[in-house]
Design an enzyme around this catalytic site. Structure first.
Site, PDB file in Angstrom:
ATOM      1  N   ASN A   7       0.869  -1.050  -0.100  1.00 48.78           N
ATOM      2  CA  ASN A   7      -0.075  -0.090  -0.090  1.00 48.78           C
ATOM      3  C   ASN A   7       0.941   1.261  -0.089  1.00 48.78           C
ATOM      4  O   ASN A   7       1.502   1.662   1.070  1.00 48.78           O
ATOM      5  CB  ASN A   7      -1.039   0.013   1.135  1.00 48.78           C
ATOM      6  CG  ASN A   7      -1.945   1.217   1.354  1.00 48.78           C
ATOM      7  OD1 ASN A   7      -1.719   1.965   0.383  1.00 48.78           O
ATOM      8  ND2 ASN A   7      -2.759   1.198   2.338  1.00 48.78           N
ATOM      9  N   ARG A  91      -2.653  -2.168  -3.307  1.00 49.52           N
ATOM     10  CA  ARG A  91      -3.686  -1.401  -3.158  1.00 49.52           C
ATOM     11  C   ARG A  91      -3.537  -0.027  -4.197  1.00 49.52           C
ATOM     12  O   ARG A  91      -2.602   0.600  -4.208  1.00 49.52           O
ATOM     13  CB  ARG A  91      -3.855  -0.888  -1.851  1.00 49.52           C
ATOM     14  CG  ARG A  91      -5.017  -0.065  -1.614  1.00 49.52           C
ATOM     15  CD  ARG A  91      -5.017   0.584  -0.393  1.00 49.52           C
ATOM     16  NE  ARG A  91      -6.136   1.174  -0.141  1.00 49.52           N
ATOM     17  CZ  ARG A  91      -6.261   2.468   0.609  1.00 49.52           C
ATOM     18  NH1 ARG A  91      -5.352   2.817   1.500  1.00 49.52           N
ATOM     19  NH2 ARG A  91      -7.707   2.817   0.907  1.00 49.52           N
ATOM     20  N   HIS A 180     -12.860   2.361   0.035  1.00 51.70           N
ATOM     21  CA  HIS A 180     -12.639   1.281   1.198  1.00 51.70           C
ATOM     22  C   HIS A 180     -13.361   0.160   0.314  1.00 51.70           C
ATOM     23  O   HIS A 180     -13.925  -0.780   0.914  1.00 51.70           O
ATOM     24  CB  HIS A 180     -13.577   1.886   2.070  1.00 51.70           C
ATOM     25  CG  HIS A 180     -12.741   2.919   2.917  1.00 51.70           C
ATOM     26  ND1 HIS A 180     -13.757   3.847   3.436  1.00 51.70           N
ATOM     27  CD2 HIS A 180     -11.549   3.272   3.376  1.00 51.70           C
ATOM     28  CE1 HIS A 180     -12.989   4.750   4.244  1.00 51.70           C
ATOM     29  NE2 HIS A 180     -11.564   4.397   4.093  1.00 51.70           N
ATOM     30  N   ASN A 211     -10.241   6.414  10.398  1.00 49.63           N
ATOM     31  CA  ASN A 211      -9.969   7.730  10.234  1.00 49.63           C
ATOM     32  C   ASN A 211     -10.930   8.342   9.228  1.00 49.63           C
ATOM     33  O   ASN A 211     -11.408   9.467   9.018  1.00 49.63           O
ATOM     34  CB  ASN A 211      -8.640   7.784   9.970  1.00 49.63           C
ATOM     35  CG  ASN A 211      -8.053   8.854  10.887  1.00 49.63           C
ATOM     36  OD1 ASN A 211      -8.606   9.563  11.494  1.00 49.63           O
ATOM     37  ND2 ASN A 211      -6.501   8.502  11.300  1.00 49.63           N
ATOM     38  N   GLU A 335     -14.646  -1.054  15.259  1.00 45.58           N
ATOM     39  CA  GLU A 335     -14.172  -2.178  15.924  1.00 45.58           C
ATOM     40  C   GLU A 335     -13.826  -1.924  17.350  1.00 45.58           C
ATOM     41  O   GLU A 335     -14.057  -2.801  18.053  1.00 45.58           O
ATOM     42  CB  GLU A 335     -12.884  -2.810  15.141  1.00 45.58           C
ATOM     43  CG  GLU A 335     -13.111  -3.308  13.776  1.00 45.58           C
ATOM     44  CD  GLU A 335     -11.951  -3.606  12.961  1.00 45.58           C
ATOM     45  OE1 GLU A 335     -10.660  -3.559  13.713  1.00 45.58           O
ATOM     46  OE2 GLU A 335     -12.030  -3.576  11.763  1.00 45.58           O
TER      47      GLU A 335
HETATM   48  P1  ADP Z   1      -7.374   4.607   8.879  1.00 43.20           P
HETATM   49  O1  ADP Z   1      -7.067   2.957   8.468  1.00 43.20           O
HETATM   50  O2  ADP Z   1      -8.620   5.053   8.069  1.00 43.20           O
HETATM   51  O3  ADP Z   1      -6.149   5.364   8.927  1.00 43.20           O
HETATM   52  P2  ADP Z   1      -8.329   3.065  11.181  1.00 43.20           P
HETATM   53  O4  ADP Z   1      -9.314   2.046  10.787  1.00 43.20           O
HETATM   54  O5  ADP Z   1      -7.009   2.578  11.610  1.00 43.20           O
HETATM   55  O6  ADP Z   1      -7.955   4.567  10.036  1.00 43.20           O
HETATM   56  O7  ADP Z   1      -8.864   4.001  12.430  1.00 43.20           O
HETATM   57  C1  ADP Z   1      -7.958   4.706  13.338  1.00 43.20           C
HETATM   58  C2  ADP Z   1      -8.921   5.310  14.234  1.00 43.20           C
HETATM   59  O8  ADP Z   1      -9.558   4.456  15.060  1.00 43.20           O
HETATM   60  C3  ADP Z   1      -8.314   6.339  15.382  1.00 43.20           C
HETATM   61  O9  ADP Z   1      -8.093   7.693  14.751  1.00 43.20           O
HETATM   62  C4  ADP Z   1      -9.307   6.216  16.493  1.00 43.20           C
HETATM   63  O10 ADP Z   1     -10.169   7.363  16.353  1.00 43.20           O
HETATM   64  C5  ADP Z   1      -9.915   5.026  16.345  1.00 43.20           C
HETATM   65  N1  ADP Z   1      -9.651   4.061  17.468  1.00 43.20           N
HETATM   66  C6  ADP Z   1      -8.775   3.312  17.616  1.00 43.20           C
HETATM   67  N2  ADP Z   1      -8.781   2.618  18.708  1.00 43.20           N
HETATM   68  C7  ADP Z   1      -9.709   2.879  19.326  1.00 43.20           C
HETATM   69  C8  ADP Z   1     -10.104   2.771  20.924  1.00 43.20           C
HETATM   70  N3  ADP Z   1      -9.777   1.803  21.456  1.00 43.20           N
HETATM   71  N4  ADP Z   1     -11.073   3.490  21.036  1.00 43.20           N
HETATM   72  C9  ADP Z   1     -11.786   4.311  20.350  1.00 43.20           C
HETATM   73  N5  ADP Z   1     -11.234   4.377  18.882  1.00 43.20           N
HETATM   74  C10 ADP Z   1     -10.362   3.961  18.800  1.00 43.20           C
END
Ligand code: ADP
Length: 397
Positions: A7, A91, A180, A211, A335
């Site tokens: 990626n 990707r 996505h 995010n 999640e």
């Molecule tokens: P991306 O792949 O779009 O960068 P992710 O799917 O990895 O993002 O999500 C990241 C976000 O998940 C973080 O910015 C945060 O807001 C949220 N996150 C991660 N762990 C937790 C947690 N334990 N509780 C609440 N939110 C969480």
């Protein structure tokens, strides 16, 4: 066979080496600051300590070479020779209308990806750089492109057209594409599998809340609508992205703040979302939850507005789906944040959605979280885009 999943961003490169038989991740890692001072490779081999390699990396070619070196290193490597890598899956963010599924990369495919850069100027050129760097370092190894947009290509025109002059679609291909897609495909398929049903028989809403965040409506195995549009800015309120808004706001804010169109675009992408709405508290839900618990009113407002937007989209997708059987939460927020799931589902109680609070009280597990008497099955299905890319790459071979 071992598949290397790549990626590639403009200055970063994420990778996973996956054994396609066991589907185990043999190693994963991240290269950051490619082409800028402070380049670093963080390599995480399964069952061994992580290694950080700090060395100048002028370009992606060097970065890929260092990744390969790390994978075959006698101490922290996980394979003995480069020839063990049977294929590479990339990707690629934008496949436009041309690609409705993953393809093996050919010179023609690369030309198409380049042409589609107009629609994804930040992503497609970087994806292409990654492809070229892998081709140079692994000559003869099959390379595949897995597009973020492909899964959404089944949307009907009534879902993907904007209310704009038709000529813009003809001239510039302005329409909704969605992103996505690999995750929406994987999560909806996995949700059906967990339920022991065929995806073809289900009406599923996938909430990919990371995010960046998007929702999709998957009817009988096909995407019929999704919340992101021409770009990944449309739809939900995200970490720093605004999501849907009145388009007239662009010129209004531009005039009031003396900003160019590009500058307003930057505000909408990087300074908005829950970050902007909370007055700059954070784009991370852990920080927002903590601030809200401390009584920060703007953090509370950002969270409430976020929950409301997600719930509104889920309910709206009952229209293209003609009902909803399953709601599946995935990605960082979906999640790991039980509160987001609880608040969204609370707003959907009118349609018979009912959570089991005890089952919902967990992070990152594949689980049904609705109560036994809920009319809609609510689940957490951790997404795994890398595994999905590896599987699609293998399928192409
Ligand atoms: P991306 O792949 O779009 O960068 P992710 O799917 O990895 O993002 O999500 C990241 C976000 O998940 C973080 O910015 C945060 O807001 C949220 N996150 C991660 N762990 C937790 C947690 N334990 N509780 C609440 N939110 C969480």
């Amino acid at each position: 066979m071992k598949v290397l999943v790549i990626n590639c961003g403009s200055s970063s490169l994420k990778y996973q080496l996956i054994d396609s038989d066991s589907e185990a991740v043999l190693a994963k890692g991240l290269v950051e600051r490619i082409g800028i001072e402070g380049s670093i490779l963080t390599h995480r081999p399964a069952g061994k300590d992580k290694v950080e390699i700090k060395t100048p990396m002028e370009d992606h070619n060097i970065a890929v070479k260092l990744v390969i070196d790390a994978l075959i290193d006698k101490d922290h490597g996980v394979i003995s020779d480069l020839s063990e890598i049977g294929a590479v899956g990339h990707r690629v963010v934008h496949g436009g209308e041309k690609f409705n599924k993953a393809v093996l990369i050919t010179p023609e495919v690369k030309k198409d990806i380049e042409e589609l850069s107009a629609l994804a100027p930040l992503h497609n050129p970087a994806n292409l750089i990654g492809i070229n760097a892998c081709e140079q370092n692994m000559p003869g190894v099959p390379q595949a492109a897995i597009f973020d947009t492909a899964f959404h290509q089944t949307m009907p025109a009534s879902s993907y057209m904007y209310g704009l002059p038709y000529e813009y679609y003809e001239k510039y291909k302005i329409r909704r594409y969605g992103f996505h897609g690999t995750s929406h495909d994987y999560v909806s398929a996995r949700a059906a599998e967990i339920l022991g049903k065929k995806r073809e028989d289900l009406k599923i809403v996938v909430c990919h809340l990371g995010n960046g965040a998007s929702i999709s409506a998957v009817k009988n195995g096909k995407c019929v609508d999704t919340s992101m549009g021409l770009t990944p800015l449309e739809g939900l309120i995200m970490g720093t992205r605004s999501g849907d808004l009145d388009p007239a706001i662009l010129s209004y804010v531009g005039e009031k703040e003396g900003l160019s169109a590009a500058e307003v675009n930057n505000v909408l992408n990087k300074k908005s979302g829950v970050f902007g709405l909370s007055g700059g508290v954070s784009s991370d839900f852990r920080d927002l939850n903590a601030a809200a618990a401390d009584g920060n009113e703007k953090a509370k407002l950002a969270l409430d507005t976020y929950y409301y937007r997600v719930a509104k989209y889920v309910a709206a997708y009952a229209v293209p789906l003609e009902g909803i059987d399953v709601i599946a939460f995935a990605a960082g927020v979906g999640e790991n944040d039980p509160q987001v799931r609880a608040k969204v589902c609370e707003k959907l109680a009118f349609m018979g959605v009912k959570l089991d609070a005890a089952k919902n009280d967990m992070r990152g597990e594949e689980q049904i979280i609705s109560a036994d008497d809920s009319k809609v099955t609510v689940m957490v299905v951790p997404t795994n885009e890398e595994l999905a890319i590896a599987r699609q790459t293998i399928a192409l071979l």
